[in-house]
Scaffold this motif. Structure first.
Motif, PDB file in Angstrom:
ATOM      1  N   GLN A 173     -90.090 -17.409   6.394  1.00 35.46           N
ATOM      2  CA  GLN A 173     -89.808 -18.834   6.662  1.00 35.46           C
ATOM      3  C   GLN A 173     -91.099 -19.581   7.027  1.00 35.46           C
ATOM      4  OE1 GLN A 173     -87.954 -19.428  10.735  1.00 35.46           O
ATOM      5  NE2 GLN A 173     -87.103 -17.431  10.245  1.00 35.46           N
ATOM      6  N   ASN A 174     -92.200 -19.182   6.426  1.00 31.63           N
ATOM      7  CA  ASN A 174     -93.461 -19.890   6.715  1.00 31.63           C
ATOM      8  C   ASN A 174     -93.584 -21.120   5.820  1.00 31.63           C
ATOM      9  OD1 ASN A 174     -94.187 -18.819   4.258  1.00 31.63           O
ATOM     10  ND2 ASN A 174     -96.084 -17.889   4.964  1.00 31.63           N
ATOM     11  N   LEU A 175     -94.761 -21.719   5.778  1.00 24.68           N
ATOM     12  CA  LEU A 175     -94.974 -22.868   4.895  1.00 24.68           C
ATOM     13  C   LEU A 175     -95.060 -22.365   3.460  1.00 24.68           C
ATOM     14  CD1 LEU A 175     -95.586 -26.011   5.000  1.00 24.68           C
ATOM     15  CD2 LEU A 175     -97.951 -25.317   4.523  1.00 24.68           C
ATOM     16  N   ARG A 176     -94.192 -22.882   2.597  1.00 18.68           N
ATOM     17  CA  ARG A 176     -94.132 -22.376   1.225  1.00 18.68           C
ATOM     18  C   ARG A 176     -95.337 -22.798   0.398  1.00 18.68           C
ATOM     19  NH1 ARG A 176     -88.531 -20.863   0.058  1.00 18.68           N
ATOM     20  NH2 ARG A 176     -88.207 -19.397   1.769  1.00 18.68           N
ATOM     21  N   ASP A 177     -95.880 -23.966   0.691  1.00 22.09           N
ATOM     22  CA  ASP A 177     -96.966 -24.466  -0.151  1.00 22.09           C
ATOM     23  C   ASP A 177     -98.291 -24.503   0.612  1.00 22.09           C
ATOM     24  OD1 ASP A 177     -95.853 -26.483   1.366  1.00 22.09           O
ATOM     25  OD2 ASP A 177     -95.527 -27.858  -0.307  1.00 22.09           O
ATOM     26  N   SER A 178     -98.639 -23.352   1.172  1.00 17.70           N
ATOM     27  CA  SER A 178     -99.908 -23.288   1.910  1.00 17.70           C
ATOM     28  C   SER A 178    -101.109 -23.382   0.968  1.00 17.70           C
ATOM     29  CB  SER A 178     -99.986 -22.017   2.747  1.00 17.70           C
ATOM     30  OG  SER A 178     -99.875 -20.890   1.937  1.00 17.70           O
ATOM     31  N   GLN A 179    -100.981 -22.884  -0.253  1.00 18.61           N
ATOM     32  CA  GLN A 179    -102.127 -22.961  -1.171  1.00 18.61           C
ATOM     33  C   GLN A 179    -102.402 -24.401  -1.624  1.00 18.61           C
ATOM     34  OE1 GLN A 179    -104.437 -20.644  -1.373  1.00 18.61           O
ATOM     35  NE2 GLN A 179    -103.077 -19.694   0.126  1.00 18.61           N
ATOM     36  N   PRO A 180    -101.390 -25.180  -1.993  1.00 23.51           N
ATOM     37  CA  PRO A 180    -101.666 -26.609  -2.239  1.00 23.51           C
ATOM     38  C   PRO A 180    -102.232 -27.318  -1.015  1.00 23.51           C
ATOM     39  CG  PRO A 180     -99.578 -26.005  -3.227  1.00 23.51           C
ATOM     40  CD  PRO A 180    -100.034 -24.812  -2.428  1.00 23.51           C
ATOM     41  N   LEU A 181    -101.786 -26.940   0.176  1.00 20.24           N
ATOM     42  CA  LEU A 181    -102.391 -27.522   1.389  1.00 20.24           C
ATOM     43  C   LEU A 181    -103.858 -27.129   1.477  1.00 20.24           C
ATOM     44  CD1 LEU A 181    -102.373 -28.960   4.131  1.00 20.24           C
ATOM     45  CD2 LEU A 181    -101.432 -26.848   5.136  1.00 20.24           C
ATOM     46  N   ALA A 182    -104.162 -25.867   1.182  1.00 22.84           N
ATOM     47  CA  ALA A 182    -105.558 -25.418   1.218  1.00 22.84           C
ATOM     48  C   ALA A 182    -106.399 -26.212   0.223  1.00 22.84           C
ATOM     49  CB  ALA A 182    -105.628 -23.924   0.925  1.00 22.84           C
ATOM     50  N   ALA A 183    -105.812 -26.535  -0.922  1.00 26.23           N
ATOM     51  CA  ALA A 183    -106.556 -27.302  -1.925  1.00 26.23           C
ATOM     52  C   ALA A 183    -106.876 -28.709  -1.416  1.00 26.23           C
ATOM     53  CB  ALA A 183    -105.750 -27.376  -3.224  1.00 26.23           C
ATOM     54  N   VAL A 184    -105.947 -29.311  -0.681  1.00 26.01           N
ATOM     55  CA  VAL A 184    -106.224 -30.631  -0.093  1.00 26.01           C
ATOM     56  C   VAL A 184    -107.317 -30.513   0.961  1.00 26.01           C
ATOM     57  CG1 VAL A 184    -105.240 -32.529   1.278  1.00 26.01           C
ATOM     58  CG2 VAL A 184    -103.908 -31.492  -0.578  1.00 26.01           C
ATOM     59  N   LEU A 185    -107.235 -29.477   1.789  1.00 24.68           N
ATOM     60  CA  LEU A 185    -108.230 -29.316   2.856  1.00 24.68           C
ATOM     61  C   LEU A 185    -109.613 -29.011   2.282  1.00 24.68           C
ATOM     62  CD1 LEU A 185    -106.204 -27.302   5.523  1.00 24.68           C
ATOM     63  CD2 LEU A 185    -106.555 -29.770   5.363  1.00 24.68           C
ATOM     64  N   ALA A 186    -109.648 -28.383   1.109  1.00 26.42           N
ATOM     65  CA  ALA A 186    -110.944 -28.076   0.502  1.00 26.42           C
ATOM     66  C   ALA A 186    -111.740 -29.336   0.203  1.00 26.42           C
ATOM     67  CB  ALA A 186    -110.733 -27.263  -0.773  1.00 26.42           C
ATOM     68  N   GLU A 187    -111.020 -30.450   0.003  1.00 27.09           N
ATOM     69  CA  GLU A 187    -111.685 -31.745  -0.230  1.00 27.09           C
ATOM     70  C   GLU A 187    -111.986 -32.461   1.075  1.00 27.09           C
ATOM     71  OE1 GLU A 187    -108.877 -33.900  -2.597  1.00 27.09           O
ATOM     72  OE2 GLU A 187    -108.585 -32.209  -3.964  1.00 27.09           O
ATOM     73  N   ALA A 188    -111.672 -31.818   2.204  1.00 22.64           N
ATOM     74  CA  ALA A 188    -111.783 -32.508   3.505  1.00 22.64           C
ATOM     75  C   ALA A 188    -112.478 -31.601   4.522  1.00 22.64           C
ATOM     76  CB  ALA A 188    -110.392 -32.902   4.003  1.00 22.64           C
ATOM     77  N   PRO A 189    -113.800 -31.445   4.381  1.00 22.16           N
ATOM     78  CA  PRO A 189    -114.504 -30.573   5.332  1.00 22.16           C
ATOM     79  C   PRO A 189    -114.500 -31.099   6.763  1.00 22.16           C
ATOM     80  CG  PRO A 189    -116.050 -31.734   3.892  1.00 22.16           C
ATOM     81  CD  PRO A 189    -114.681 -31.985   3.342  1.00 22.16           C
ATOM     82  N   HIS A 190    -114.073 -32.355   6.957  1.00 23.22           N
ATOM     83  CA  HIS A 190    -114.002 -32.896   8.320  1.00 23.22           C
ATOM     84  C   HIS A 190    -112.780 -32.405   9.085  1.00 23.22           C
ATOM     85  CE1 HIS A 190    -111.906 -35.567   5.567  1.00 23.22           C
ATOM     86  NE2 HIS A 190    -111.368 -36.243   6.544  1.00 23.22           N
TER      87      HIS A 190
END
Ligand code: FE2
Length: 276
Positions: A173-190
């Motif tokens: 029951q974790n976050l299902r779309d952690s990889q798409p979230l990681a992709a967003v964070l990859a554009e946001a080093p802040h």
């Protein structure tokens, strides 16, 4: 040197109404009362408190009424996002008067701009489901929101853990779309921290460049059972909170503070030096 920014972090309050015990065992209201007293007594006072979901046990209005009474005793600014035990309509009724509460859109997502670190709260809940999801709409909102202030240190908050804890019943029951979230964070080093709850334990993981911290529950903790397909059990261990300390030059350091009364502090040294 500028004053450090202190962000206190509690999670998974699971408040029930009329003094009922969660799972017929846990005095979650008493635990929250102790957590609020602990937060109010911290010195220096944190700049803010964030609550990463599961404010109530079953998302009922009478449970929100109880939790609101206790949170209003906080002498610190506080901000909350929903978890899988919350229900958006009742959560909205309980907190829509708060300055951070969004008045547009289906999701309970917000930003806080008042501090040297920007706070972005995400709504990872899926109605009637235990697992979490951000979906294209919420990920787009996050991408757009992050792009508004690309040079300001930022914390992203969500309820569901975007990592594998090793506790199987929680990872189903974790976050299902952690990889798409990681992709967003990859554009946001802040983004310097991702903060979550849900797993009712202090854990540290990583999503891309960002350190992810889950807060312990303010009352019960998930049993640390790493057996494949282990049972869904909780334990009464010391409850706790996290204190995230930030300064421009050093960034974040996260402290785990157990809730409760413990002995000390006592000195290491006396007039003769290190005490033997
Ligand atoms: Fe929870």
């Amino acid at each position: 040197m500028s004053q450090p920014f202190f962000l206190a972090h509690i999670s998974d309050l699971h408040i029930k109404a009329e003094g009922r015990l969660s799972y017929k065992k846990v005095d979650t209201l008493g635990s929250l009362q102790r957590a609020v007293a602990h937060l109010n007594a911290l010195d220096p006072a944190p700049d803010a408190v964030v609550i990463t979901g599961d404010l109530t046990d079953f998302g009922r209005d009478d449970e929100y009424a109880e939790v609101r009474v206790e949170l209003d005793k906080l002498t610190l600014p506080w901000f909350a996002i929903p978890g899988n035990h919350d229900a958006r309509p009742a959560f909205r009724r309980a907190f829509q008067d708060k300055s951070w509460f969004p008045h547009t859109g289906d999701f309970i997502q917000w930003t806080v701009e008042a501090f040297p670190v920007r706070l972005i709260g995400l709504d990872s809940t899926v109605p009637e489901q235990s697992y979490g999801e951000l979906c294209a709409e919420r990920l787009d909102w996050l991408r757009t929101t992050l792009a508004e202030q690309p040079s300001k240190p930022t914390v992203v908050l969500l309820h569901h853990h975007p990592f594998i804890s090793g506790i199987d019943h929680m990872d189903r029951q974790n976050l299902r779309d952690s990889q798409p979230l990681a992709a967003v964070l990859a554009e946001a080093p802040h983004v310097q921290r991702v903060l979550c709850g849900h797993v009712h334990r202090f854990m540290v993981s990583q999503l891309g460049h960002a350190v992810v911290c889950s807060a312990p529950g303010t009352s019960h903790q998930v049993a640390p059972n790493f057996t494949p397909d282990g049972p869904a059990h909780f334990v009464i261990e010391p409850a706790g909170l996290l204190l995230h300390r930030w300064q421009p030059a050093s960034g974040f350091t996260t402290h785990y503070l157990p809730l409760g009364q413990y002995e000390g502090p006592w000195p290491f040294y006396d007039k003769d030096g290190l005490i033997d």
